[in-house]
Design a protein around this motif. Structure first.
Motif, short mmCIF file in Angstrom:
data_model
loop_
_atom_site.label_atom_id
_atom_site.label_comp_id
_atom_site.label_asym_id
_atom_site.label_seq_id
_atom_site.Cartn_x
_atom_site.Cartn_y
_atom_site.Cartn_z
N ALA A 70 0.83 -1.22 0.00
CA ALA A 70 0.00 0.00 0.00
C ALA A 70 0.86 1.26 0.00
CB ALA A 70 -0.93 -0.01 1.22
N ASP A 71 1.99 1.24 0.72
CA ASP A 71 2.87 2.41 0.78
C ASP A 71 3.71 2.54 -0.48
OD1 ASP A 71 2.53 3.57 3.61
OD2 ASP A 71 2.74 1.43 3.97
N GLN A 72 3.98 1.42 -1.17
CA GLN A 72 4.65 1.50 -2.47
C GLN A 72 3.78 2.28 -3.45
OE1 GLN A 72 5.34 -2.63 -3.49
NE2 GLN A 72 7.46 -2.56 -2.79
N VAL A 73 2.50 1.97 -3.44
CA VAL A 73 1.55 2.67 -4.32
C VAL A 73 1.50 4.15 -3.95
CG1 VAL A 73 -0.86 2.82 -5.05
CG2 VAL A 73 0.19 0.58 -4.68
N ARG A 74 1.53 4.45 -2.66
CA ARG A 74 1.50 5.84 -2.19
C ARG A 74 2.73 6.61 -2.68
NH1 ARG A 74 2.83 8.31 3.34
NH2 ARG A 74 3.85 6.32 3.72
N LEU A 75 3.91 5.96 -2.62
CA LEU A 75 5.14 6.60 -3.10
C LEU A 75 5.08 6.88 -4.59
CD1 LEU A 75 7.99 4.76 -1.16
CD2 LEU A 75 7.50 7.20 -1.12
N LEU A 76 4.51 5.93 -5.32
CA LEU A 76 4.37 6.12 -6.77
C LEU A 76 3.49 7.33 -7.06
CD1 LEU A 76 4.92 4.98 -9.65
CD2 LEU A 76 2.80 3.68 -9.40
N ASP A 77 2.41 7.49 -6.29
CA ASP A 77 1.52 8.63 -6.47
C ASP A 77 2.22 9.94 -6.15
OD1 ASP A 77 -0.52 6.95 -7.22
OD2 ASP A 77 -1.38 6.80 -5.21
N VAL A 78 3.06 9.94 -5.10
CA VAL A 78 3.74 11.16 -4.66
C VAL A 78 4.85 11.57 -5.62
CG1 VAL A 78 5.23 12.13 -2.85
CG2 VAL A 78 3.19 10.82 -2.21
N LEU A 79 5.68 10.60 -6.04
CA LEU A 79 6.87 10.90 -6.84
C LEU A 79 6.62 10.87 -8.34
CD1 LEU A 79 9.54 8.96 -4.75
CD2 LEU A 79 9.05 11.40 -4.73
N GLY A 80 5.58 10.16 -8.75
CA GLY A 80 5.29 10.10 -10.19
C GLY A 80 5.97 8.94 -10.89
N GLN A 81 5.43 8.56 -12.01
CA GLN A 81 5.90 7.38 -12.74
C GLN A 81 7.29 7.57 -13.33
OE1 GLN A 81 2.71 6.81 -15.48
NE2 GLN A 81 1.21 6.39 -13.88
N GLN A 82 7.61 8.77 -13.80
CA GLN A 82 8.92 9.00 -14.40
C GLN A 82 10.04 8.77 -13.40
OE1 GLN A 82 9.82 9.60 -17.49
NE2 GLN A 82 7.80 9.81 -18.42
N LYS A 83 9.88 9.32 -12.19
CA LYS A 83 10.91 9.17 -11.17
C LYS A 83 11.02 7.74 -10.66
CE LYS A 83 10.92 13.89 -9.36
NZ LYS A 83 10.66 14.75 -8.17
N MET A 84 9.89 7.04 -10.64
CA MET A 84 9.88 5.70 -10.05
C MET A 84 10.18 4.60 -11.05
SD MET A 84 9.46 6.00 -6.86
CE MET A 84 9.09 4.30 -6.44
N ALA A 85 10.20 4.91 -12.33
CA ALA A 85 10.42 3.89 -13.35
C ALA A 85 11.74 3.16 -13.14
CB ALA A 85 10.38 4.51 -14.74
N GLY A 86 12.82 3.90 -12.82
CA GLY A 86 14.12 3.27 -12.60
C GLY A 86 14.12 2.34 -11.41
N VAL A 87 13.39 2.72 -10.36
CA VAL A 87 13.29 1.87 -9.17
C VAL A 87 12.55 0.59 -9.49
CG1 VAL A 87 12.35 1.73 -6.82
CG2 VAL A 87 13.39 3.85 -7.62
N VAL A 88 11.43 0.71 -10.17
CA VAL A 88 10.63 -0.46 -10.54
C VAL A 88 11.44 -1.39 -11.45
CG1 VAL A 88 8.53 -1.24 -11.73
CG2 VAL A 88 8.47 0.79 -10.27
N GLU A 89 12.18 -0.81 -12.36
CA GLU A 89 13.01 -1.59 -13.28
C GLU A 89 14.10 -2.35 -12.54
OE1 GLU A 89 13.92 0.07 -17.31
OE2 GLU A 89 15.97 -0.04 -16.54
N GLY A 90 14.62 -1.77 -11.45
CA GLY A 90 15.70 -2.41 -10.70
C GLY A 90 15.25 -3.44 -9.69
#
Length: 448
Positions: A70-90
């Motif tokens: 649930a908090d992963q989803v919250r971070l994605l909402d806060v930081l946005g998909q562009q910033k989080m794409a590298g994290v998700v990829e890793g």
């Protein structure tokens, strides 16, 4: 929240407020990723995003994997998909697939194109497996070599690929078409002659689990053989991935939590206690409470049916709470024991008569012991020998009936592919209350 996290939380908040990014980064670097994840969970959205942005590279990825869904989803909402794409990829492949499954389809469709092609193909493949199966919790980040490779070449290759693999404790031997032919532990590989072929020192009797198997089967197999990982194969024995011990631990915790909730007559909730909304908590309990409430009216029906007997022998009512309490408790004990035995694989459909005989005997023994106590209690209340004996016989009958019902019903549920935990202790208690009263009044009518 852990005590250490409680102590450092105000300092982290202060550093974020003063925008001391470098000092914040150094503070976080001294913490384990799991502790940083605990901080993130206990911070508001913007502050959690600032903490997350202060980290770099691998630290950010490792922390994100420790953050609850649930908090992963919250971070994605806060930081946005562009910033989080590298994290998700890793992220490791299984964690990445699990995270994306928790997102709305529109978000997944927007996020996938931001990932590299290889990771995108992999996550689509893993997300296709049904929830709760071995395929849904496996990772594709394992080490495998072709049969012709030598031990020396294998060790050289392991050093190169180890940073990219979730686990290197086991090396799997396959042919060119990925058919699984053997497994070698890293220890065996290190001790083997460098010139030997990996296929010659591999264990050909590989313990594996089908990709469509239930995840509980994976957990039981891993526990039985005490492995750190299990290979997952398709029907043609092609190696598709592995399930590691840490993922199985998550499965065990999730299944135990779900079973405990169902045994308490609560619909399973994935979120933690404080994260689940009050509306969701009420919904999870309401259906069962309504069913149990309606089931409880059976008790009133039985009392109404024997209303004349109660008027004739008023003392019968004195023992009603004791009898239904004893029957309900005996049934709850039995159903809890049997459901656990089913979950551990100790009891199956073929064991129904063995279980029935065992629990019938246990109920009889418990009933005789409790009935003896009941006679003494009844005589102290000066109700007379006839009624005392009727109550004692009823206790024996109710105990036998309760343990029998508590034993057979979960196995019948398993037979008809219904989760045995649905047969919760409150449900058995409600059933035994009504039927136990019927037994009590029937025996009293015959003996008095």
């Amino acid at each position: 929240m852990e005590g250490f996290t409680v102590l450092i939380l105000p300092e982290v908040k202060d550093l974020v407020e003063r925008k001391q990014t470098e000092e914040l980064r150094e503070t976080l670097r001294c913490l384990h990723p799991a502790d940083v994840a605990d901080l993130v969970v206990n911070l508001d959205g913007e502050t959690a995003g600032a903490v997350f942005e202060a980290m770099q590279g691998e630290e950010r990825i490792q922390t994100f994997e420790f953050v609850p869904e649930a908090d992963q989803v919250r971070l994605l909402d806060v930081l946005g998909q562009q910033k989080m794409a590298g994290v998700v990829e890793g992220m490791s492949s299984d964690d990445r697939a699990r995270f994306l499954k928790a997102l709305p389809q529109a978000t997944v469709d927007a996020l996938l194109p931001l990932l590299a092609q290889a990771e995108r193909n992999e996550v689509v493949k893993l997300m296709a497996f049904a929830e709760g199966t071995a395929g849904s919790i496996m990772t594709t980040e394992y080490v495998s070599f072709l049969e012709e490779m030598t031990v020396f070449d294998a060790l050289v290759q392991i050093r190169k690929v180890a940073p990219l693999r979730e686990m290197v404790h086991y090396v799997y031997i396959t042919d060119a078409h990925h058919h699984l032919h053997g497994v070698i532990s890293l220890r065996q590989l290190i001790m083997a002659p460098p010139a030997a072929k990996v296929v010659d020192i591999a264990n050909r009797n590989v313990i594996r689990v089908p990709v469509e198997a239930d995840r509980e089967e994976v957990a039981q197999t891993l526990k039985k053989y005490d492995f750190l990982a299990l290979p997952i194969t398709d029907r043609d024995n092609r190696l598709l991935g592995i399930v590691t011990h840490d993922d199985v631990l998550d499965v065990v915790i999730a299944e135990a939590t779900e079973d405990a909730q169902r045994m308490g007559a609560v619909a399973p909730i994935k979120e933690s206690y404080f994260q689940a909304s009050l509306a969701k908590v009420v919904r999870s309990r309401l259906t069962w409470l309504v069913l149990l409430f309606l089931g409880g009216t059976l008790t009133g029906t039985v009392l109404r049916h024997f209303e004349g007997d109660l008027k004739t022998v008023v003392a019968l009512s004195i023992f009603i709470p004791l009898l239904i309490g004893t029957g309900g408790n005996a049934g709850s004990q039995t159903v809890t024991t049997v459901v656990r035995a089913i979950a551990l694989g100790e009891v199956g459909i073929a064991d129904v008569f063995r279980v029935l005989k065992r629990e019938f005997t246990a109920g009889l023994m418990l009933g005789v012991l409790l009935g003896s106590i009941m006679i003494g209690r009844a005589l102290l209340w000066h109700v007379g020998w006839n009624l005392a004996l009727a109550v004692a016989v009823s206790v024996v009958a109710v105990c036998v009936w309760a343990t029998t019902v508590g034993a057979v019903v979960p196995i019948l549920c398993q037979r008809y592919r219904i989760d045995p935990t649905v047969v919760s202790a409150p449900l058995i208690t409600t059933l035994v209350d009504a039927t136990g009263l019927f037994i009590y009044f029937s025996i009293a009518r015959l003996m008095l």
